[in-house]
Structure formats: C-alpha cells, structure tokens
Design a protein around this motif. Structure first.
Motif, PDB file in Angstrom:
ATOM      1  N   ASN A 262       0.807  -1.223   0.000  1.00 54.68           N
ATOM      2  CA  ASN A 262       0.000   0.000   0.000  1.00 54.68           C
ATOM      3  C   ASN A 262       0.837   1.268   0.000  1.00 54.68           C
ATOM      4  OD1 ASN A 262      -2.285  -1.453  -0.072  1.00 54.68           O
ATOM      5  ND2 ASN A 262      -2.631  -1.430   2.164  1.00 54.68           N
ATOM      6  N   GLU A 263       2.032   1.173   0.598  1.00 54.47           N
ATOM      7  CA  GLU A 263       2.886   2.365   0.638  1.00 54.47           C
ATOM      8  C   GLU A 263       3.807   2.457  -0.571  1.00 54.47           C
ATOM      9  OE1 GLU A 263       4.744   1.738   4.479  1.00 54.47           O
ATOM     10  OE2 GLU A 263       2.703   1.218   5.103  1.00 54.47           O
ATOM     11  N   GLY A 264       3.670   1.510  -1.487  1.00 53.60           N
ATOM     12  CA  GLY A 264       4.481   1.576  -2.701  1.00 53.60           C
ATOM     13  C   GLY A 264       5.837   0.909  -2.568  1.00 53.60           C
ATOM     14  N   TYR A 265       6.081   0.246  -1.416  1.00 53.08           N
ATOM     15  CA  TYR A 265       7.316  -0.516  -1.271  1.00 53.08           C
ATOM     16  C   TYR A 265       7.080  -1.943  -1.748  1.00 53.08           C
ATOM     17  CZ  TYR A 265       9.057   3.421   1.398  1.00 53.08           C
ATOM     18  OH  TYR A 265       9.449   4.667   1.768  1.00 53.08           O
ATOM     19  N   TYR A 266       8.177  -2.566  -2.201  1.00 51.10           N
ATOM     20  CA  TYR A 266       8.019  -3.863  -2.862  1.00 51.10           C
ATOM     21  C   TYR A 266       8.240  -5.022  -1.899  1.00 51.10           C
ATOM     22  CZ  TYR A 266       7.396  -1.463  -7.219  1.00 51.10           C
ATOM     23  OH  TYR A 266       6.868  -0.695  -8.218  1.00 51.10           O
ATOM     24  N   ARG A 267       7.487  -6.112  -2.102  1.00 53.10           N
ATOM     25  CA  ARG A 267       7.606  -7.317  -1.275  1.00 53.10           C
ATOM     26  C   ARG A 267       7.417  -8.546  -2.171  1.00 53.10           C
ATOM     27  NH1 ARG A 267       9.276  -4.093   1.527  1.00 53.10           N
ATOM     28  NH2 ARG A 267       8.675  -3.476   3.627  1.00 53.10           N
ATOM     29  N   ALA A 268       8.059  -9.652  -1.779  1.00 50.51           N
ATOM     30  CA  ALA A 268       7.903 -10.898  -2.532  1.00 50.51           C
ATOM     31  C   ALA A 268       6.855 -11.782  -1.871  1.00 50.51           C
ATOM     32  CB  ALA A 268       9.230 -11.643  -2.588  1.00 50.51           C
ATOM     33  N   ASN A 269       6.083 -12.472  -2.694  1.00 47.03           N
ATOM     34  CA  ASN A 269       5.192 -13.508  -2.190  1.00 47.03           C
ATOM     35  C   ASN A 269       6.034 -14.775  -2.021  1.00 47.03           C
ATOM     36  OD1 ASN A 269       3.412 -15.610  -1.845  1.00 47.03           O
ATOM     37  ND2 ASN A 269       1.900 -14.784  -3.295  1.00 47.03           N
ATOM     38  N   LEU A 270       6.298 -15.145  -0.758  1.00 42.92           N
ATOM     39  CA  LEU A 270       7.256 -16.217  -0.489  1.00 42.92           C
ATOM     40  C   LEU A 270       6.721 -17.601  -0.869  1.00 42.92           C
ATOM     41  CD1 LEU A 270       8.926 -14.999   2.824  1.00 42.92           C
ATOM     42  CD2 LEU A 270       9.717 -14.745   0.470  1.00 42.92           C
ATOM     43  N   PHE A 271       5.423 -17.704  -1.159  1.00 42.89           N
ATOM     44  CA  PHE A 271       4.883 -18.976  -1.637  1.00 42.89           C
ATOM     45  C   PHE A 271       5.461 -19.306  -3.018  1.00 42.89           C
ATOM     46  CE2 PHE A 271       1.598 -21.549  -3.794  1.00 42.89           C
ATOM     47  CZ  PHE A 271       1.519 -22.604  -2.890  1.00 42.89           C
ATOM     48  N   TYR A 272       5.775 -18.242  -3.778  1.00 45.85           N
ATOM     49  CA  TYR A 272       6.328 -18.442  -5.124  1.00 45.85           C
ATOM     50  C   TYR A 272       7.812 -18.110  -5.219  1.00 45.85           C
ATOM     51  CZ  TYR A 272       1.399 -18.607  -6.347  1.00 45.85           C
ATOM     52  OH  TYR A 272       0.088 -18.934  -6.399  1.00 45.85           O
ATOM     53  N   CYS A 273       8.321 -17.212  -4.346  1.00 46.15           N
ATOM     54  CA  CYS A 273       9.726 -16.806  -4.445  1.00 46.15           C
ATOM     55  C   CYS A 273      10.624 -18.028  -4.321  1.00 46.15           C
ATOM     56  CB  CYS A 273      10.070 -15.806  -3.339  1.00 46.15           C
ATOM     57  SG  CYS A 273      11.860 -15.571  -3.174  1.00 46.15           S
ATOM     58  N   LYS A 274      11.476 -18.265  -5.352  1.00 42.49           N
ATOM     59  CA  LYS A 274      12.322 -19.453  -5.299  1.00 42.49           C
ATOM     60  C   LYS A 274      13.745 -19.115  -4.876  1.00 42.49           C
ATOM     61  CE  LYS A 274      12.724 -19.255 -10.315  1.00 42.49           C
ATOM     62  NZ  LYS A 274      12.247 -19.871 -11.559  1.00 42.49           N
ATOM     63  N   GLY A 275      13.949 -17.891  -4.417  1.00 44.06           N
ATOM     64  CA  GLY A 275      15.232 -17.540  -3.811  1.00 44.06           C
ATOM     65  C   GLY A 275      16.366 -17.387  -4.792  1.00 44.06           C
ATOM     66  N   CYS A 276      16.064 -17.004  -6.036  1.00 43.15           N
ATOM     67  CA  CYS A 276      17.111 -16.945  -7.058  1.00 43.15           C
ATOM     68  C   CYS A 276      18.050 -15.754  -6.844  1.00 43.15           C
ATOM     69  CB  CYS A 276      16.505 -16.872  -8.452  1.00 43.15           C
ATOM     70  SG  CYS A 276      15.647 -15.328  -8.779  1.00 43.15           S
ATOM     71  N   GLY A 277      17.563 -14.704  -6.157  1.00 43.47           N
ATOM     72  CA  GLY A 277      18.422 -13.566  -5.868  1.00 43.47           C
ATOM     73  C   GLY A 277      18.532 -12.547  -6.991  1.00 43.47           C
ATOM     74  N   MET A 278      17.781 -12.722  -8.066  1.00 39.73           N
ATOM     75  CA  MET A 278      17.886 -11.762  -9.174  1.00 39.73           C
ATOM     76  C   MET A 278      17.441 -10.364  -8.753  1.00 39.73           C
ATOM     77  SD  MET A 278      16.874 -14.086 -12.447  1.00 39.73           S
ATOM     78  CE  MET A 278      16.576 -12.720 -13.550  1.00 39.73           C
ATOM     79  N   CYS A 279      16.411 -10.297  -7.901  1.00 40.11           N
ATOM     80  CA  CYS A 279      15.921  -8.990  -7.460  1.00 40.11           C
ATOM     81  C   CYS A 279      17.037  -8.235  -6.720  1.00 40.11           C
ATOM     82  CB  CYS A 279      14.689  -9.151  -6.579  1.00 40.11           C
ATOM     83  SG  CYS A 279      14.894 -10.341  -5.248  1.00 40.11           S
ATOM     84  N   ALA A 280      17.724  -8.952  -5.816  1.00 43.98           N
ATOM     85  CA  ALA A 280      18.800  -8.310  -5.047  1.00 43.98           C
ATOM     86  C   ALA A 280      19.941  -7.906  -5.968  1.00 43.98           C
ATOM     87  CB  ALA A 280      19.296  -9.273  -3.972  1.00 43.98           C
ATOM     88  N   HIS A 281      20.235  -8.737  -6.950  1.00 44.39           N
ATOM     89  CA  HIS A 281      21.328  -8.463  -7.878  1.00 44.39           C
ATOM     90  C   HIS A 281      21.051  -7.225  -8.717  1.00 44.39           C
ATOM     91  CE1 HIS A 281      23.977  -9.147 -11.396  1.00 44.39           C
ATOM     92  NE2 HIS A 281      24.783  -9.664 -10.497  1.00 44.39           N
ATOM     93  N   GLU A 282      19.791  -7.035  -9.120  1.00 42.79           N
ATOM     94  CA  GLU A 282      19.466  -5.950 -10.053  1.00 42.79           C
ATOM     95  C   GLU A 282      19.083  -4.636  -9.360  1.00 42.79           C
ATOM     96  OE1 GLU A 282      19.961  -6.008 -13.286  1.00 42.79           O
ATOM     97  OE2 GLU A 282      20.707  -8.072 -13.111  1.00 42.79           O
ATOM     98  N   CYS A 283      18.781  -4.679  -8.089  1.00 43.19           N
ATOM     99  CA  CYS A 283      18.348  -3.452  -7.402  1.00 43.19           C
ATOM    100  C   CYS A 283      19.464  -2.396  -7.445  1.00 43.19           C
ATOM    101  CB  CYS A 283      17.969  -3.765  -5.951  1.00 43.19           C
ATOM    102  SG  CYS A 283      17.642  -2.263  -5.007  1.00 43.19           S
ATOM    103  N   TRP A 284      19.100  -1.188  -7.959  1.00 38.55           N
ATOM    104  CA  TRP A 284      20.074  -0.097  -8.124  1.00 38.55           C
ATOM    105  C   TRP A 284      20.730   0.300  -6.813  1.00 38.55           C
ATOM    106  CZ3 TRP A 284      20.234   1.466 -13.187  1.00 38.55           C
ATOM    107  CH2 TRP A 284      19.099   1.235 -13.954  1.00 38.55           C
ATOM    108  N   THR A 285      19.906   0.336  -5.776  1.00 37.96           N
ATOM    109  CA  THR A 285      20.329   0.973  -4.528  1.00 37.96           C
ATOM    110  C   THR A 285      20.702  -0.040  -3.462  1.00 37.96           C
ATOM    111  OG1 THR A 285      18.093   1.001  -3.670  1.00 37.96           O
ATOM    112  CG2 THR A 285      18.741   2.872  -5.022  1.00 37.96           C
ATOM    113  N   GLN A 286      20.788  -1.311  -3.850  1.00 36.43           N
ATOM    114  CA  GLN A 286      21.094  -2.391  -2.906  1.00 36.43           C
ATOM    115  C   GLN A 286      20.132  -2.392  -1.712  1.00 36.43           C
ATOM    116  OE1 GLN A 286      25.287  -1.548  -2.901  1.00 36.43           O
ATOM    117  NE2 GLN A 286      25.019  -2.213  -5.025  1.00 36.43           N
TER     118      GLN A 286
END
Ligand code: SF4
Ligand code: SF4
Lengths: 294, 391
Positions: A262-286
């Motif tokens: 609701n506040e516009g911050y991003y979250r993963a649905n852990l039922f589907y998140c397979k832990g690949c780490g691509m989101c962390a790798h690509e995030c500009w601001t770490q």
C-alpha cells in the motif's frame, strides 16, 4: 563407521547446490583407488532451487551394472537443511546406515525428528563454506562430513579430483572438507524415538484410461497451486529506506511474485519466491538483501 | 445421391473433395508433386468459391503448426505435402497425433533425398509410420476423391480424433487426368457431420493442450494414444460401409483381387496395384494360380485382415516401394510379423522396387513375380530382391 565392500549413497540437494558435484568427487576418488564406482544425477529438467537427487555406488570388488536410482541407500546426505522436513529423506535408508545432514541445529536437537536403526551425523556446513569458501555452496564441505560417517573413500583420494575440478580453489575446498570431517557430530538413532514418523505427500497418478483426450488439462490456472517457494534456501529482505520505488525488482523476478504494498514498497510472495536472488542483484540501490532460510 | 462424372486431374479431384467438405482452414507450403492440390485450393479461396482461411506459410513445419492451432480451436483443417516437406513437418506431426487433432492431409508420395529425386515412391509415408497418424493408400483419382471425404469423417469422429493421411502416389496418380465421379454437396453434407472438438481452445473456457509428462505419466499417455489409433479401425470400417452404401464404392483395409484359392499371392500398396492387376489377369489366363492382395489401410495395421487374406496361400510376394536401409522392407516386415503366429505359414518373398519414380509396368510385374518365384522355390527368402537394379 560403515565398512562394506559395496556402498550406495543418495544425495539430496537443490538445483545449483552442487549435489551432483559431490557425487562425482566421491566416484572419481573411488575410481582413483582402483575401486568400481558410479555417480549420476536424477535425470530431469534442471531448475535452480528445485529438490534434486544424485547417486553413488562404490564396489571394492565387482563392476557395477545397475543403472537405476538408489532406493535402499547405506548413506543419505542432505545438503539443504530445509529438505529434511519437505521430503522423506530417510526413505529406504538401510538399518545400520547413516543420515548426514547440513544443519545449524545440534545433533541432540535434530535427532528428535527421527526414529530408526541408523546413525545421524550433523554438521553446520553452511558456516564452514561461508568462512572458508566465501559462498554458501556446501558440496565439498558435505563430502567431508560423509567421510566421517563412512570410509567410502580415503581422504587423500579426493585431492586429484578436487584439483581437477576446482583448480586454484582446490586447497580451500579441501580445507572445508577437513573442517567438516572434524566438526561432524554423530549420534545413534533408535527405533523407539519420541517423534511420530512424518507423513509426506505421495502423488496419485492416473491410469491410461483415465487420461483425457490428448492429455488435455481442463482446469485452468492450476499452476497457481505450484509453490515454487519450496525451492528456496534464501529469501529477499527489503530495506525500504534505500528503496527508490523504481520497480525494477518486480520486473526482473522470474516468478513475477514481487508486488508493491500500500505504501508503494516492494515485497515478494514467499509462496512463489524461489530464492534466485535476481531482485537483489538488479536493485540499483542495494535495498534488497538475500537472507538464509525460507 | 447424385454425382457428376467429369474428367479431372487427381490432384484437383482432391481439392474438389476438400471444397465439398467445406473446410475452414488450409495451411500449406507448395512442393512437387503436391503443388496442384494447394494451388487449386488457394485459387478457390481467392475467387470466393470456398469460404475458408488459406494460410500461406514459409515452410511445412509452419504449415503443420498452423494446422495444430486451427484444429485445436475446432476448425476443420486440411493440408497437403510430399517428401522433404513431410519430413520437415515431422516434429509437429507427432504433436498433432498426441494432441488428438483430426487434421486431414494429402501426401503426394515422393522419394526422399538423397540423391534428390522428385518422383514417386513410398519413402515419405514409411518414415512417417510411427507418428500416430491414420494412413490410407489409394490407387487412382476416384479413390483419392472418395478417401479424402472419408478421412474427414474418420478423423473427426468423437471416438477417433486422430490426424489422417491419404497417400496419393506422386505423378502416377497426382498428375493423371481421369474420369472421377464428384458427389453433390447435399450428399456430402449428409455424409459428413460438422467437426466438433470435445474441448476446443476457447479464451472463455480455457484448457491446456500439450503439457509436459514426466516418466511417471509418459507411458500412460503413449498407451492411451496407441489404444486410440488401434481402436480407430472400428470407425474406419463403419465409415467405409456408409460411404459404400451411399456411392456403391466399398473400401476395405485389405482388398483382394482374384486372390481366392490362389497358391501365390502378390501384395502391393498404392497405384502400382492397378498395373499388377493387369499382370495377374494375364497370368491367370495362362492358368497360373496367382492372385493379388492390396493393402489399403497402413495405420492402424490390419493384422487380422492380412492373416485372413494370406493364411491359405503357399507363397506370398510383397512389393515395397521404400527401403529401410540395413533392415527389412517396411510393408513386408509387418506382413511377416502378422503371419508369424499362424500354425501354417506361407513362405514370404520380399521385393523392393519402384523407387524414385521407376516404373513397374504390367510386363515388369510378370518378371518380378518370376524372379520372386525362383527365389521361393529355391527357399531363398532371407534376402530382399531389389527389382530391376542394374548390377
Ligand atoms: S529495485 Fe530496489 S529500488 Fe527499485 S523498487 Fe525494487 S527494491 Fe526498490
Ligand atoms: S529471489 Fe527475488 S527475483 Fe528471485 S524469485 Fe524471489 S523475489 Fe523473485
């Protein structure tokens, strides 16, 4: 300590953790000793994070002809702590055998989960691997734990295959093996254990007459029930203070499971998140960190 | 029933049948000797004589892929090809069968490369043998017309739902102008009910087709497909009976020509059967006890009918118009397998001939039979006889 002229080992890991490499190292070491040995994966589509199996057979005297998977192992090695509760890792484990587990839990604590006539060996392989190798890849470390539980191969026989496989990093991997060997704790499990045996889901497969014309699937969207979250050993954690709300993480996620709240911050649905780490790798601001555990 | 007798090239008779079947979609790529079939259909669509979608594609692989899609949404679908075109389709052909999509395809049979050869033989049909398609062979233009109409009814029958190939010998049938009875539209409409897929692809009622099967399901899926191909014979027999009642032209999986009581039986498939008939007539006039059996239904293979037709003969000579390099000739090998369980088995001679368009005239057939009889008398039936090969 298991001493036998023939040993069968089953490795449980996740795609990308290197269970197949572990099995290969053991087989190459045994062959180096002049024994007969084989190593092979459970054949299937490779998916990073999905539960996978690898197998070893070692025979000191006779050539090995069987090409089927190991169903009655002398030793089971589990590379990923999460798998112990997810699948029946001790299925078919022979009496007198050994279950070798990578876990941060103590052997006293973990043995409450099991009953049976075999030994439990526990090592915190993840900590050893992170300290000595700088990554949480426990394939070589768990080889050391295995050798504590069984004389499957001699320690020195690992040197040649480790050198060939890891080159300049062979020394560190050998050290990780040694450290695991020395810190593996072993305990005898009894059949009168306090825990009731867990029940694991067994898929019921249809007979050929039950299949619909052309094997069509008439229930749309049923992949929603497919929890790829089972595959992960790490999960993403957001630091909202660093987040600039660019949405890149949600675009690169192969599961499409990252959504803004609701506040516009991003979250993963852990039922589907397979832990690949691509989101962390690509995030500009770490703003995203991958953290151990599911 | 009314029908009109006209002189027409067999390829165009096929197109007339497709038009009368009122197909919805044709997706095809032209290749010799199939070209006239798809050219004339494209023309019919362009001129508004046939209300269908004609999809010109860039290859046969695409043609069959487009056919998959159109058949899956419930559109009556036709295509045609030959030789290299058919083998380029192969990947998709097997999918069409496993998805149980009743596409009808005319194959103007032609040799396979190499060497490159545009003339007729059965190599393309034989290499497609295990694809899960129903395969029917014809001998002339009339049969081509009849069997294309029957093919739609067989393929689309709710108990069948399998793609079907009508094999039409390249040039020897496809390019020959001959008299053909063309059925009237009303009779065709009565004979051929509209195509209804049990669960077509539909965005409002979505389903999945073509999903993945791991080792714990693949065997069951293949067993189910095999059972459906075998079971299709019931509908094939019923369709041919109904078509016979309508037109007076009856068809059977195995058809005998002067074969009752014959000591020796020649087995052929496709258009060379008519040349063989002339040879059989002459030989019987000379008092020879020889008859002819033609194999019409190639898949599902009619084991019982073959046993029935051949079990009382002493000698069987099987002509294959294809070669299985390093193995037994394909039709002969099936026939030998069908006869194997009989208590009293005829001797079987295997002849390969008519490759890459080489003719086997009625006189050639007499020579072929002589050569084969020589081998049978000498008990030399192990080796394949390559008929007419220059040493
Ligand atoms: S990529 Fe990083 S900065 Fe961008 S929305 Fe995701 S967490 Fe925030
Ligand atoms: S780790 Fe990130 S990118 Fe990978 S599946 Fe989970 S949320 Fe998606």
């Amino acid at each position: 300590m298991i001493k036998d002229t023939s040993i069968e080992i089953r490795w449980h890991g996740r795609g990308g953790q290197g269970a197949v490499t572990s099995a290969e190292l053991i087989a190459l070491a045994a062959i180096h000793e002049g024994k007969f040995a084989q190593a092979f994966p459970s054949f299937g589509p490779e998916r990073r994070g999905a539960p996978v199996l690898a197998f070893n057979r070692i025979d000191a005297e006779n050539p090995i002809r069987i090409r089927s998977g190991v169903t009655k192992p002398d030793i089971v090695v589990v590379l990923d702590p999460g798998l112990v509760t997810l699948i029946n890792v001790t299925d078919g484990l022979k009496p007198g055998g050994c279950l070798v587990v990578n876990s941060t839990r103590t052997v006293e604590d973990l043995q409450q989960e099991f009953s049976g006539d075999w030994k439990l060996a526990v090592v915190d392989a993840a900590s050893i691997a992170r300290e000595l190798l700088g990554v949480n890849i426990v394939n070589t470390t768990m080889v050391g734990a295995l050798l504590k539980a069984s004389e499957a191969v001699k320690f020195d026989s690992l040197k040649a295959p480790l050198g060939e496989r890891f080159g300049a990093r062979a020394g560190a991997n050998f050290e990780a093996c040694m450290r695991a060997y020395n810190s593996t704790a072993i305990s005898q499990i009894t059949t009168t254990g306090t825990k009731k045996p867990k029940s694991f889901a067994v898929e019921k497969m249809p007979g050929w007459r039950e299949l619909l014309v052309g094997c069509m699937v008439t229930e749309p969207g049923n992949t929603k029930r497919f929890g790829t979250g089972d595959w992960k050993s790490q999960h993403p954690v957001w630091d909202d203070k660093k987040c600039i709300k660019c949405g890149i993480c949600s675009l690169v996620c192969p599961e499409g499971c990252i959504k803004p709240n609701n506040e516009g911050y991003y979250r993963a649905n852990l039922f589907y998140c397979k832990g690949c780490g691509m989101c962390a790798h690509e995030c500009w601001t770490q703003a995203i960190k991958m953290v151990e555990g599911t | 029933m009314t029908s009109k007798r006209i002189g027409i090239e067999s390829s165009l008779a096929v197109s007339e049948a497709v038009k009368l079947a009122n197909v919805d979609v044709i997706a095809a790529y032209p290749i010799t000797p199939q070209t006239h079939i798809v050219e004339s259909l494209a023309e019919m669509v362009a001129n508004g004589k046939l209300d269908a979608e004609y999809i010109p594609v860039e290859s046969e692989h695409s043609a069959m892929s487009a056919c998959l899609g159109s058949c899956a949404v419930g559109a009556r679908t036709f295509t045609a090809t030959a030789s290299q075109g058919l083998i380029l389709m192969h990947e998709v052909l097997l999918v069409a069968a496993s998805l149980r999509l009743p596409i009808v395809m005319a194959v103007a049979n032609r040799a396979l490369s190499g060497p490159l050869n545009i003339w007729g033989d059965h190599s393309d049909a034989m290499i497609t043998r295990d694809a899960g398609w129903i395969q029917i062979f014809i001998e002339n233009g009339q049969q081509a017309f009849d069997q294309v109409l029957c093919a739609f009814r067989i393929a689309e029958h709710p108990d069948v739902l399998l793609p079907t190939i009508i094999n039409i010998d390249g040039f020897h049938v496809s390019h020959v102008i001959e008299p053909v009875y063309i059925l009237d539209q009303k009779s065709v409409d009565e004979f051929l009910p509209p195509y209804k897929h049990p669960r077509p692809l539909d965005p409002d009622d979505p389903i999945t087709m073509g999903c993945f099967a791991a080792p714990n399901l693949y065997t069951e899926a293949r067993r189910a497909l095999d059972a459906s191909v075998r079971a299709s014979k019931t509908v094939i027999l019923d369709t041919w009976k109904k078509y016979g009642d309508l037109t007076g032209r009856y068809y059977n999986p195995v058809e005998k020509y002067k074969a009752d009581g014959a000591e020796t039986i020649l087995v052929t498939m496709g258009s060379y059967s008519e040349n063989a008939m002339i040879a059989i007539d002459d030989l019987q006039d000379q008092g020879k006890k020889i008859g002819l059996v033609r194999l019409r239904l190639w898949r599902p293979f009619p084991y019982e009918e073959i046993q029935e037709a051949l079990s009382s003969a002493k000698n069987v000579i099987v002509l294959d118009r294809a070669i299985s390099l390093g193995g037994p000739a394909p039709v002969c090998s099936e026939i030998r397998a069908a006869l194997y369980t009989l208590d009293k088995k005829p001797q079987v001679a295997s002849v390969v001939g008519g490759l890459g368009g080489r003719d086997i005239s009625p006189d050639n057939f007499k020579t072929l039979i002589d050569v084969a009889m020589g081998k049978l008398k000498a008990g030399e039936t192990q080796e394949i006889i390559m008929f007419g090969v220059r040493e």
